[in-house]
Design an enzyme around this catalytic site. Sequence first.
Site, PDB file in Angstrom:
ATOM      1  N   GLY A  36      11.477  -6.743  18.779  1.00 12.20           N
ATOM      2  CA  GLY A  36      12.082  -6.069  17.752  1.00 12.20           C
ATOM      3  C   GLY A  36      13.581  -6.473  17.770  1.00 12.20           C
ATOM      4  CB  ALA A  37      15.942  -8.723  15.938  1.00 11.15           C
ATOM      5  CE1 TYR A  48       7.510 -11.874  13.113  1.00  9.31           C
ATOM      6  CE2 TYR A  48       7.421 -13.702  11.718  1.00  9.31           C
ATOM      7  CZ  TYR A  48       8.204 -12.896  12.427  1.00  9.31           C
ATOM      8  OH  TYR A  48       9.244 -13.306  12.984  1.00  9.31           O
ATOM      9  NE  ARG A  76       7.879  -7.916   9.960  1.00  7.40           N
ATOM     10  CZ  ARG A  76       8.919  -8.344  10.681  1.00  7.40           C
ATOM     11  NH1 ARG A  76       8.923  -9.658  10.846  1.00  7.40           N
ATOM     12  NH2 ARG A  76       9.622  -7.378  11.293  1.00  7.40           N
ATOM     13  CG  ASN A  93      18.091 -11.872  13.117  1.00  4.15           C
ATOM     14  OD1 ASN A  93      17.196 -13.118  13.420  1.00  4.15           O
ATOM     15  ND2 ASN A  93      17.709 -10.781  13.988  1.00  4.15           N
ATOM     16  CB  ALA A 139      19.256 -15.639  23.846  1.00  3.87           C
ATOM     17  N   GLY A 140      19.928 -14.068  21.249  1.00  3.32           N
ATOM     18  CA  GLY A 140      20.884 -13.763  20.183  1.00  3.32           C
ATOM     19  C   GLY A 140      21.413 -12.342  20.042  1.00  3.32           C
ATOM     20  CG  ASP A 141      17.827  -9.897  19.070  1.00  3.75           C
ATOM     21  OD1 ASP A 141      18.290 -10.265  18.255  1.00  3.75           O
ATOM     22  OD2 ASP A 141      16.768 -10.207  19.299  1.00  3.75           O
ATOM     23  CG  ASP A 149      11.960 -10.090  22.693  1.00  9.12           C
ATOM     24  OD1 ASP A 149      11.379 -11.468  22.882  1.00  9.12           O
ATOM     25  OD2 ASP A 149      11.841  -9.708  21.485  1.00  9.12           O
TER      26      ASP A 149
END
Length: 340
Positions: free
Chosen positions: A46-47, A116, A118, A179, A266-268, A304
């Site tokens: 989860g981001a 997904y 969700r 995002n 990586a961005g998170d 992650d």
Amino acid sequence: MTWPPAPAPLGTRLDVVGVGEAMLLLQAPPPSPIEQADALSVSVAGAELNVCAAVARLGGRAAFLSAVGTDAPGRRVRRAVRDLRVEDTLLREDPARPTGLFLRETPADGERRVTYYRAGSAASALDASAADLLAAQEPPRSVVVSGLTASLGPGPRRLLERLVREPADAGTAVVLDVNLRPALGIDDALATMRRLLAHVDLLVLGDDESGPLFGTTDPAEVLAAARAAGVGETVLKGGERGCWLWDEGLRHVPVHPTRAVDTVGAGDAFLGAFLAGRLAGARPHAAAVLGARIAAGVVAHPGDTDGLPDRTTAHRLLTEALGPSPHGQTTDNYGPDPVP
């Protein structure tokens, strides 16, 4: 605006609350597609949880605001939150809805595919009332929201609207990670973020997202457009080309050299490290260098958060980012890494 934040040692109060959805992740080992895989790995992703994990690894206190079902995936998510040393007191249980899950595969062509499940999940039913959980405690130093959460449905969008508009009265900085996820639809998320930009203290976005949001990918133009919209500080990410920000002039920070194994997360990690650095008192450029170094570790490992540094290394990297006067940063919040 509550930005830039007053420098303070991480961990002395709640530094960050991340708002979003964490799901059970079932992943086929590359290069097997789902239909040919004999086994799937199980983890949690989860981001916003990833952002909280990076802040916690650097010694900060982080909490995750979300919802899960009263099911086995929900229990697995809660365990993952705790294992990452992120507080779960804001993680609600919804007995009427399931925990979200998704499948990830990287077949032989190298093009990662995600499916997904969700729709109707517990987190997709979050609404503005979830903000009452924050109102009932000491205000955090910052709250992290994202366009991803805005894509989950009208309830999460109402929650974001409330969380972004109210925190300034409590001295809480608003951090927005754009995002965008095209698979979830971006129109509603973009409309929500445009309404809220004037209340955002820190904006982080990729140059693949700046076009839809601001109509340009040029770093100087993106930073100027964000400032004109009322944003306090902006970081524009360019993937393998590094990032751009304003620190006594337009600055470019290249990616930290590494061998890329898995770019997911990586961005998170970058955002979590950048935010932790700024909260602790680092200058924007130094915080971005810290973010690049933490992100490089994540890129070099599958998963992650598996590539986050151990807490001793994380403390050293943060101390280097703070420079010779670390604003009282202490090691009180550093202990051995949690046992997986």
